[in-house]
Design an enzyme around this catalytic site. Structure first.
Site, PDB file in Angstrom:
ATOM      1  N   TYR A  53     -17.058 -45.590  60.723  1.00 38.86           N
ATOM      2  CA  TYR A  53     -16.421 -44.509  59.968  1.00 38.86           C
ATOM      3  C   TYR A  53     -15.519 -45.144  58.922  1.00 38.86           C
ATOM      4  O   TYR A  53     -14.417 -45.600  59.243  1.00 38.86           O
ATOM      5  CB  TYR A  53     -15.628 -43.637  60.939  1.00 38.86           C
ATOM      6  CG  TYR A  53     -15.063 -42.357  60.368  1.00 38.86           C
ATOM      7  CD1 TYR A  53     -15.352 -41.926  59.075  1.00 38.86           C
ATOM      8  CD2 TYR A  53     -14.246 -41.543  61.145  1.00 38.86           C
ATOM      9  CE1 TYR A  53     -14.843 -40.753  58.576  1.00 38.86           C
ATOM     10  CE2 TYR A  53     -13.724 -40.354  60.656  1.00 38.86           C
ATOM     11  CZ  TYR A  53     -14.023 -39.968  59.371  1.00 38.86           C
ATOM     12  OH  TYR A  53     -13.511 -38.795  58.875  1.00 38.86           O
ATOM     13  N   LYS A  99     -20.725 -43.781  58.637  1.00 39.36           N
ATOM     14  CA  LYS A  99     -20.346 -42.551  57.954  1.00 39.36           C
ATOM     15  C   LYS A  99     -19.446 -42.968  56.804  1.00 39.36           C
ATOM     16  O   LYS A  99     -18.300 -43.380  57.006  1.00 39.36           O
ATOM     17  CB  LYS A  99     -19.609 -41.607  58.902  1.00 39.36           C
ATOM     18  CG  LYS A  99     -19.181 -40.314  58.235  1.00 39.36           C
ATOM     19  CD  LYS A  99     -18.173 -39.559  59.069  1.00 39.36           C
ATOM     20  CE  LYS A  99     -17.666 -38.345  58.278  1.00 39.36           C
ATOM     21  NZ  LYS A  99     -16.449 -37.780  58.860  1.00 39.36           N
TER      22      LYS A  99
END
Length: 316
Positions: free
Chosen positions: A134, A162
């Site tokens: 992330y 992500k």
């Protein structure tokens, strides 16, 4: 593990006294699965993990896994300020039965890329599960850059990222230089660009309250390869994306949107506060306009497809 489709980072519904509404949470899970999202993410920014106690986070992991019961993949966020705590959450995620974990950089400490890599590798060892990284430098203060990706990319569990930096050059670099780490869109207003560069997964908070519209964009671009239709859908969604990504009240808007469409969201936890009346009214108008526009695009597409099928049948 390959991530395909719309992954909804699930909000955490709260009662008016700010305790977690577990029954509403399970209803929300059912609603999203029935709506056709392809996967769920627990314990992300949208889930307000930072405002939850350790006991609450672990309890929600078990509740989510038990209630989802394998209907869709579940990614569990294990981010924490301390490496030991993130590893502890990763161990609990494995014990609960999560399909993958989501690891972000610890915020505030401003570690180097080598230090972030060592942090993520230690957390991964505690779970031995597929990892979606992330990268959200505006929240954490650090970038998961090339040195970091070179280090963790040797471990096959680090299979996706992500990407929420908002830097379009990062998408280009990921697609060209790190094809073994799947780029997943984490910046809503760039979804079309991600799909054009081959991304097949979108972690999108707006799908909490508009799952059909987010699935429509994924279907147009990734499944049907119809970027002309995708651009029309994206154009209709951009006012909402601007509100979410640039409005300064991301989570407050997500929860208000959920309440507006009748979902059990409850309030945000402190220190956040709800939208004021003008902000709420503007968001509601944006949602209604978006829904109308996407429905019209989908109806036109269906009519065109039927007409083309009739022509093919007539000439068969």
């Amino acid at each position: 593990m390959r991530f395909e489709g719309i992954y909804t980072p699930v909000i955490t519904p709260f009662h008016s006294d700010a305790t977690i509404d577990r029954e509403a949470f399970t209803r929300l899970l059912d609603h999203l699965i029935d709506a056709g999202v392809h996967g769920l993410v627990l314990g992300g920014t949208t889930g307000e993990y930072y405002a939850q106690t350790t006991e609450e986070r672990v309890d929600m992991m078990h509740l989510a896994v038990e209630h989802i019961a394998g209907r869709v993949p579940l990614v569990v966020g294990v981010s924490a300020l301390r490496t030991e705590d993130a590893a502890m959450y990763a161990g609990h995620a494995r014990e609960a039965g999560a399909d993958a974990i989501l690891i972000g950089s610890p915020y505030y400490a401003v570690p180097t890329e080598r230090e972030i890599a060592l942090h993520c590798l230690e957390v991964e060892r505690a779970a031995d599960l597929p990892v979606m990284l992330y990268n959200f430098p505006s929240r954490t203060g650090v970038m998961m850059g090339d040195e970091f990706l070179d280090r963790v990319g040797r471990n096959p569990n680090f299979c996706a990222i992500k990407e929420s930096s908002g830097d379009i050059n990062r998408l280009h670099a990921l697609a060209r230089d790190y094809p073994h780490i799947q780029a997943c869109c984490g910046m809503d207003d760039q979804a079309l660009e991600y799909f054009a560069w081959g991304a097949r997964a979108w972690v999108c908070a707006g799908s909490n309250f508009l799952p059909a519209e987010h699935i429509a964009l994924y279907q147009a671009c990734v499944v049907d390869g119809d970027f002309s239709r995708g651009r029309r859908i994206m154009s209709a969604m951009l006012p909402l994306m601007r509100t979410l990504e640039q409005g300064g009240k991301f989570l407050q808007s997500i929860k208000h949107g959920a309440r507006y469409v009748g979902l059990p969201a409850g309030p945000v936890r402190k220190p956040l506060r709800e939208l004021n009346k003008d902000e709420a009214r503007a968001l509601e108008t944006t949602i209604r306009t978006l829904q109308t526009a996407v429905r019209q695009i989908e109806r036109t597409t269906s009519a065109t497809n039927r007409e083309a099928e009739n022509v093919r049948t007539a000439h068969a």
